[in-house]
Structure formats: structure tokens, C-alpha cells
Design an enzyme around this catalytic site. Structure first.
Site, PDB file in Angstrom:
ATOM      1  N   HIS A 270      32.574  41.194  48.135  1.00  9.51           N
ATOM      2  CA  HIS A 270      31.533  40.544  48.823  1.00  9.51           C
ATOM      3  C   HIS A 270      31.097  39.483  47.873  1.00  9.51           C
ATOM      4  O   HIS A 270      29.871  39.012  47.967  1.00  9.51           O
ATOM      5  CB  HIS A 270      30.513  41.377  49.002  1.00  9.51           C
ATOM      6  CG  HIS A 270      30.852  42.445  50.064  1.00  9.51           C
ATOM      7  ND1 HIS A 270      32.079  43.440  50.037  1.00  9.51           N
ATOM      8  CD2 HIS A 270      30.537  42.429  51.461  1.00  9.51           C
ATOM      9  CE1 HIS A 270      32.070  44.238  51.388  1.00  9.51           C
ATOM     10  NE2 HIS A 270      31.190  43.306  52.066  1.00  9.51           N
TER      11      HIS A 270
ATOM     12  N   ARG B 118      51.022  37.173  32.485  1.00 13.66           N
ATOM     13  CA  ARG B 118      50.870  38.096  33.851  1.00 13.66           C
ATOM     14  C   ARG B 118      51.110  37.561  35.166  1.00 13.66           C
ATOM     15  O   ARG B 118      50.807  36.219  35.315  1.00 13.66           O
ATOM     16  CB  ARG B 118      49.384  38.957  33.603  1.00 13.66           C
ATOM     17  CG  ARG B 118      49.440  39.787  32.477  1.00 13.66           C
ATOM     18  CD  ARG B 118      48.080  40.450  32.243  1.00 13.66           C
ATOM     19  NE  ARG B 118      47.974  41.524  31.397  1.00 13.66           N
ATOM     20  CZ  ARG B 118      46.960  42.094  30.662  1.00 13.66           C
ATOM     21  NH1 ARG B 118      45.808  41.437  30.767  1.00 13.66           N
ATOM     22  NH2 ARG B 118      47.136  43.089  29.728  1.00 13.66           N
TER      23      ARG B 118
ATOM     24  N   ASP C 158      34.789  33.719  57.599  1.00 10.54           N
ATOM     25  CA  ASP C 158      36.158  33.583  57.765  1.00 10.54           C
ATOM     26  C   ASP C 158      36.795  32.274  58.244  1.00 10.54           C
ATOM     27  O   ASP C 158      37.903  32.087  58.450  1.00 10.54           O
ATOM     28  CB  ASP C 158      36.396  34.992  58.391  1.00 10.54           C
ATOM     29  CG  ASP C 158      35.936  36.297  57.983  1.00 10.54           C
ATOM     30  OD1 ASP C 158      36.135  36.353  56.607  1.00 10.54           O
ATOM     31  OD2 ASP C 158      35.472  36.881  59.006  1.00 10.54           O
TER      32      ASP C 158
ATOM     33  N   ASP D  35      31.878  36.314  66.289  1.00 12.08           N
ATOM     34  CA  ASP D  35      32.574  36.532  67.505  1.00 12.08           C
ATOM     35  C   ASP D  35      31.799  37.629  68.240  1.00 12.08           C
ATOM     36  O   ASP D  35      31.316  37.737  69.269  1.00 12.08           O
ATOM     37  CB  ASP D  35      33.896  36.500  67.639  1.00 12.08           C
ATOM     38  CG  ASP D  35      34.626  37.539  66.907  1.00 12.08           C
ATOM     39  OD1 ASP D  35      33.657  38.236  65.989  1.00 12.08           O
ATOM     40  OD2 ASP D  35      35.857  37.546  66.778  1.00 12.08           O
TER      41      ASP D  35
ATOM     42  N   ARG E  76      39.396  38.682  57.270  1.00  9.53           N
ATOM     43  CA  ARG E  76      40.095  39.320  58.254  1.00  9.53           C
ATOM     44  C   ARG E  76      41.216  38.864  58.684  1.00  9.53           C
ATOM     45  O   ARG E  76      42.067  38.748  57.893  1.00  9.53           O
ATOM     46  CB  ARG E  76      38.813  39.003  59.411  1.00  9.53           C
ATOM     47  CG  ARG E  76      37.425  39.560  59.417  1.00  9.53           C
ATOM     48  CD  ARG E  76      36.886  39.947  60.761  1.00  9.53           C
ATOM     49  NE  ARG E  76      36.718  39.068  61.539  1.00  9.53           N
ATOM     50  CZ  ARG E  76      36.500  39.055  62.942  1.00  9.53           C
ATOM     51  NH1 ARG E  76      36.110  40.271  63.521  1.00  9.53           N
ATOM     52  NH2 ARG E  76      36.107  37.925  63.573  1.00  9.53           N
TER      53      ARG E  76
HETATM   54  O1  F6P Z   1      33.824  38.675  58.644  1.00  9.23           O
HETATM   55  C1  F6P Z   1      33.239  38.552  57.328  1.00  9.23           C
HETATM   56  C2  F6P Z   1      33.637  39.639  56.342  1.00  9.23           C
HETATM   57  O2  F6P Z   1      33.346  39.492  55.203  1.00  9.23           O
HETATM   58  C3  F6P Z   1      35.210  39.741  56.413  1.00  9.23           C
HETATM   59  O3  F6P Z   1      35.858  38.678  55.628  1.00  9.23           O
HETATM   60  C4  F6P Z   1      35.465  40.939  55.870  1.00  9.23           C
HETATM   61  O4  F6P Z   1      36.613  41.670  56.301  1.00  9.23           O
HETATM   62  C5  F6P Z   1      34.392  41.838  56.340  1.00  9.23           C
HETATM   63  O5  F6P Z   1      33.376  40.713  56.695  1.00  9.23           O
HETATM   64  C6  F6P Z   1      33.699  42.907  55.317  1.00  9.23           C
HETATM   65  O6  F6P Z   1      32.768  43.460  56.251  1.00  9.23           O
HETATM   66  P1  F6P Z   1      31.653  44.273  55.622  1.00  9.23           P
HETATM   67  O7  F6P Z   1      30.558  43.509  54.795  1.00  9.23           O
HETATM   68  O8  F6P Z   1      30.850  45.214  56.760  1.00  9.23           O
HETATM   69  O9  F6P Z   1      32.341  45.444  54.532  1.00  9.23           O
END
Ligand code: F6P
Length: 367
Positions: free
Chosen positions: A291, A180, A145, A121, A189
């Protein structure tokens, strides 16, 4: 006769499928006689930097077979942009300046006819502002997302869900062995799409999403109920943007220069503490997937979706459909204005059948 140049760039966080879009544009353009494709490194930085960092993609072997690769061969950035270019002052502090006029001038000098901007966006908003200033630009939506409402799906989302689901699968086996409670924190996000899909796919018992603030006591009740017959286990998927009814979203301080997003993360560990404080008897372990859900090779679905976006985006350039973004609606490729593309955030609809189905298989949202 000199060929017309279309410039392609990737902005914002990377996501699996970006290379498939680039390849789609390059391949479709090569079917015409009069267009060649160029790439700008790190979004518009490649144009704004001195010397410029552009690579010709038409006829370049680096663009061949890239649809299977994650990341972006053009690299990307989440820091600043043409309207917010970070500039360091003599005292070491940082300010930002509007370099959009310079960008447009540079694009003219470089004889760029049109731009295809792949981004979320934030990038689409930049495209809209540049379009208003006269740039012939086409947008392509991307984000793991799935939070852009103009398109049914963004590429990268399915790959992220696949990764998160396989994490749930793995956590189930170790949860079962040790009795557990496993908490898996996933990205997304302010939307719970990745959490919801992976909780259903992986068979989690609890799914906590931003759209349904959770009541900690109810989550504890659900967790403890899993241990009533003796040895139990439980899997909880929590979206990074989730919060308790009486709590706030957990965000980290952003220290990187020019980084404008809110850095979410940490709610999984907070939840573990909340559960313990509210009488959860199970041993708890927390996994933050991070990531891992954004890297690697796109799934076949995302490759196909991204390829369609790339081909369609180039056809929009051919047809002069500027100021618009390609979108996937009802199993078809359509276009929407850049205004409409960013008007609404795509939250999970809590009345949707997807949420009903999750409840139908016993998933608790802690409400
Ligand atoms: O918008 C994609 C995203 O991976 C989100 O899910 C996450 O909050 C954000 O980017 C993480 O951003 P960065 O890679 O800048 O830490």
C-alpha cells in the site's frame, strides 16, 4: 432561494488524487450562485447510515488546499454497497440485502439533486444500476491500476508508478552491492501497467505481467546470464496478478465481511521459490511494495488530471449529462456512458509500442 445540492462520494480502494477531484468540484460549484456541494462519508454509507453522515463542503475550510493530500477526506469503503449491504444475522453469520430503494428515497428526502461518484469499475457499475433506477449520477474514474479502458489514464496511477520506480531505483543500488537478484512485487490487479512502467523507468531486467504468462526456465536463464561475467545483479518487477504459464494467480483468502474483491499478493515470494527450484544461482530477496504505492501525496500530473475530472464532473451536472463518466482521451476531457465505462477491462496491449520499447531496452517478460 435554497441552493441545489450535489452530493460527492468516494468508493472502493483509495488512491492519490481523490481530494483533488473533490476540491475541483467544490471550487467549480462555488462559481455558480445556486449550487452547494455535500460529501457522503464512506461512499453511500453516509446516506444509508442512521444518523446520516454528510458534510457540507461548500464554504468548509476542510476542502481548502486538499489537492496535495493523499487518501480521501470523505473516507471510502470496499465492503458491500447499496445493492449488497452486509447484514449480520442472529446466529452471527452475514448475509447481504439490497438497500438501493431506501438509498434513493433517502436522497430524495435529503433533497440531493445529483450525485458525483468517484470510484473504480465496481463503483461505476453501482452508479449504472442506480442511474437505471432514476438517480442523476455522474461517474469519475479512479484507480492506481489504470485498468479502466474508457480513459487513457486514471489519476493515482502516475503516483503509484513514481513510488514503484523509486523502489526499483533503491533496489538497484543494494542489488549491485550484494550481487543479488531483487524481486519487487507491485500492485495492479489483473493489469501490468504499474509493473511495466516502473520496470522501464527503473531499468529492471525482467518484468512479469499478467498479460504475458512467464516461463520460469526463461526467467532463470535471463537471471543467470547476468552473472556470466562473474559478479552480477538483477532486478525483477512482478505484477501481483502475474502467473507462470503453467500456474495460477496467487490470491489470499478474503476474510473481511462484505469484501468482494479477490485479494491478490504473494507471487513475488512464489517466484523466488520457482527460480531456486529451476536452477537460479543468485541470492534472491523479495520486496512487496504493497500500500505504499497507494498512499501519500499525488504527483503534479495526478493533481492536474484529478482537478480536470472534478471540474468536468460538476459541469456535467450543470449540463444534465447523467449516466455518464468523465474520461481523459487524447489529451482532452470527454464523457462516456456508464455502460461503456465498464464494458472492457484495460489490459496492457502486448503488441503496443510500450511493450516493444521495453523489449527494445532488453527487458525480458519471461516469454
Ligand atoms: O485496485 C487498487 C488496489 O490497490 C489493487 O492494486 C490491489 O490489488 C487492491 O487494490 C488491494 O486492495 P485492498 O486495499 O483492499 O487490500
Amino acid at each position: 432561494m435554497a441552493k441545489k445540492k450535489v452530493l460527492i462520494l468516494t468508493g472502493g480502494g483509495d488512491c492519490p488524487g481523490l481530494n483533488a477531484v473533490i476540491r475541483g468540484v467544490v471550487k467549480r460549484a462555488s462559481q455558480t450562485q445556486d449550487w452547494e456541494v455535500w460529501g457522503s462519508l464512506e461512499a453511500y454509507n453516509g446516506v444509508l447510515n442512521d444518523p446520516v453522515e454528510l458534510i457540507k463542503l461548500t464554504g468548509n475550510p476542510i476542502a481548502a488546499g486538499i489537492h496535495v493530500r493523499g487518501g480521501t477526506i470523505l473516507m471510502t469503503t470496499t465492503k458491500g454497497g447499496p445493492f449488497n449491504w452486509p447484514v449480520q444475522q442472529a446466529d452471527g453469520s452475514w448475509t447481504s440485502e439490497d438497500r438501493s430503494d431506501y438509498l434513493l428515497k433517502k436522497l430524495k428526502e435529503l433533497e440531493i439533486e445529483a450525485v458525483i461518484s468517484i470510484g473504480g469499475d465496481g463503483s461505476q457499475r453501482i452508479s449504472k444500476q442506480l442511474y437505471d433506477k432514476g438517480l442523476k449520477v455522474v461517474g469519475v474514474p479512479k484507480t492506481i491500476d489504470n485498468d479502466l479502458s474508457a480513459t487513457d489514464y486514471t489519476f493515482g496511477f502516475q503516483t503509484a508508478v513514481q513510488e514503484a520506480s523509486s523502489a526499483v531505483d533503491k533496489l538497484v543500488t543494494t542489488a549491485e552491492s550484494h550481487h543479488r537478484a531483487m524481486i519487487l512485487e507491485v500492485m495492479g490487479r489483473s493489469a501490468g501497467w504499474i509493473a511495466l512502467h516502473s520496470a522501464i523507468a527503473g531499468g529492471a531486467e525482467v518484468c512479469l505481467i499478467p498479460e504475458i504468462p512467464y516461463d520460469t526456465e526463461k526467467v532463470v536463464k535471463r537471471v543467470n546470464s547476468r552473472y556470466q561475467g562473474g559478479r552480477g545483479f538483477v532486478n525483477i518487477v512482478i505484477a501481483e496478478g502475474a502467473k507462470a504459464v503453467d500456474g495460477d494467480v496467487v490470491a489470499r483468502e478474503a476474510t473481511e465481511v462484505g469484501y468482494e474483491n479477490v485479494r491478490l499478493g504473494g507471487v513475488g515470494n512464489l517466484l523466488a521459490e520457482q527460480l531456486k527450484q529451476n536452477g537460479c544461482t543468485a541470492d534472491i530477496r523479495v520486496t512487496v511494495l504493497g500500500h505504499l504505492q497507494r498512499g501519500g501525496s499525488p504527483t503534479a500530473f495526478d493533481r492536474v488530471l484529478a482537478t480536470q475530472f472534478g471540474v468536468k464532473a460538476f459541469e456535467m451536472v450543470l449540463n444534465g449529462e447523467f449516466g455518464r463518466m468523465v474520461a481523459y482521451k487524447h489529451n482532452d476531457m470527454v464523457t462516456v456512458s456508464l455502460d461503456d465505462a465498464t464494458r472492457e477491462y484495460n489490459y496492457v496491449n502486448t503488441d503496443s509500442f510500450l511493450v516493444k520499447a521495453a523489449r527494445g531496452v532488453g527487458i525480458s517478460f519471461g516469454d
